[in-house]
Design a protein around this motif. Structure first.
Motif, short mmCIF file in Angstrom:
data_model
loop_
_atom_site.label_atom_id
_atom_site.label_comp_id
_atom_site.label_asym_id
_atom_site.label_seq_id
_atom_site.Cartn_x
_atom_site.Cartn_y
_atom_site.Cartn_z
N GLN A 70 -65.53 -23.70 -24.79
CA GLN A 70 -65.14 -23.63 -23.38
C GLN A 70 -63.70 -24.12 -23.15
N HIS A 71 -62.94 -24.30 -24.21
CA HIS A 71 -61.59 -24.85 -24.09
C HIS A 71 -60.55 -23.89 -24.64
N ALA A 72 -59.34 -23.98 -24.10
CA ALA A 72 -58.19 -23.25 -24.63
C ALA A 72 -57.03 -24.23 -24.70
N LYS A 73 -56.18 -24.06 -25.70
CA LYS A 73 -55.08 -25.00 -25.92
C LYS A 73 -53.80 -24.23 -26.21
N LEU A 74 -52.71 -24.74 -25.67
CA LEU A 74 -51.39 -24.14 -25.86
C LEU A 74 -50.59 -24.99 -26.84
N ASP A 75 -50.04 -24.36 -27.88
CA ASP A 75 -49.22 -25.07 -28.85
C ASP A 75 -47.96 -24.26 -29.16
N PRO A 76 -46.87 -24.92 -29.57
CA PRO A 76 -45.68 -24.18 -29.98
C PRO A 76 -45.99 -23.26 -31.16
N HIS A 77 -45.42 -22.07 -31.16
CA HIS A 77 -45.67 -21.08 -32.20
C HIS A 77 -44.37 -20.75 -32.94
N ILE A 78 -43.34 -20.37 -32.20
CA ILE A 78 -42.04 -20.04 -32.79
C ILE A 78 -40.96 -20.79 -32.01
#
Length: 194
Positions: A70-78
């Motif tokens: 039930q969770h979503a997470k944003l992380d640096p990719h490029i």
């Protein structure tokens, strides 16, 4: 070059006429709070082996979105690097000049994102330019013949009104133009860099 110019003009004119289509209401399947997204004002979203996004408030990072349960997470990719501040004309109105005084030139305001096999592409709403971002993060501006054409047709004349979305369909490139007037620009990929 003349063929490209004519193609862009015709495409803008045809896109502005619109095509009638049935509209079906959207049905919510699920919604997720996106951790680490506070204050970013995410603007673009696309799928390139995974969900990725861009923020108009951060010129340096393309983000990836993880979803689990039930969770979503944003992380640096490029981490992007190498984009010089584009040359552009002076603001046409005094009010635009004043607003530019409070926004650094380096604020690209990326609003759209899409990808192809050879990289990710981000659209600068402020400068009306598309940058190609390579997998290592190096970024270069692409030529922007479409940008001068749409200005002559009445688009992008108001402050902070530019391309908001970008999507590729085969070899066609669609750019959603923000308000006053709104429109869709249909053009072809231009792969040479500035």
């Amino acid at each position: 070059m003349i063929k490209s110019f004519i193609f862009v003009i015709i495409s803008v004119l045809l896109a502005s006429k619109g095509i009638a289509a049935d509209v079906f209401p959207a049905k919510r399947i699920a919604s997720y709070w996106l951790e680490n997204s506070s204050g970013l004002g995410l603007s673009g979203l696309t799928f390139c082996d995974q969900l990725i996004s861009i923020s108009p408030k951060n010129n340096k990072i393309i983000y990836k979105i993880y979803k689990g349960g039930q969770h979503a997470k944003l992380d640096p990719h490029i981490n992007m690097f190498g984009l010089a501040i584009p040359q552009r004309g002076r603001p046409k109105r005094v009010s635009h000049f004043v607003m530019d005084l409070f926004r650094p030139e380096s604020a690209m305001r990326f609003g759209g994102i899409c990808c192809r096999d050879d990289g990710t592409f981000v659209l600068s709403e402020r400068y009306h330019k598309i940058a190609r971002v390579y997998r290592d993060g190096r970024a270069i501006w692409l030529h922007d013949k479409w940008s001068s054409v749409i200005g002559h047709l009445g688009y992008t004349l108001k402050y902070n009104n530019g391309g908001e979305g970008i999507v590729e369909v085969e070899d066609d490139l669609w750019i959603a133009m923000e308000r006053e007037p709104r429109g869709l620009l249909l053009t072809r990929w231009l792969y040479s860099s500035v």
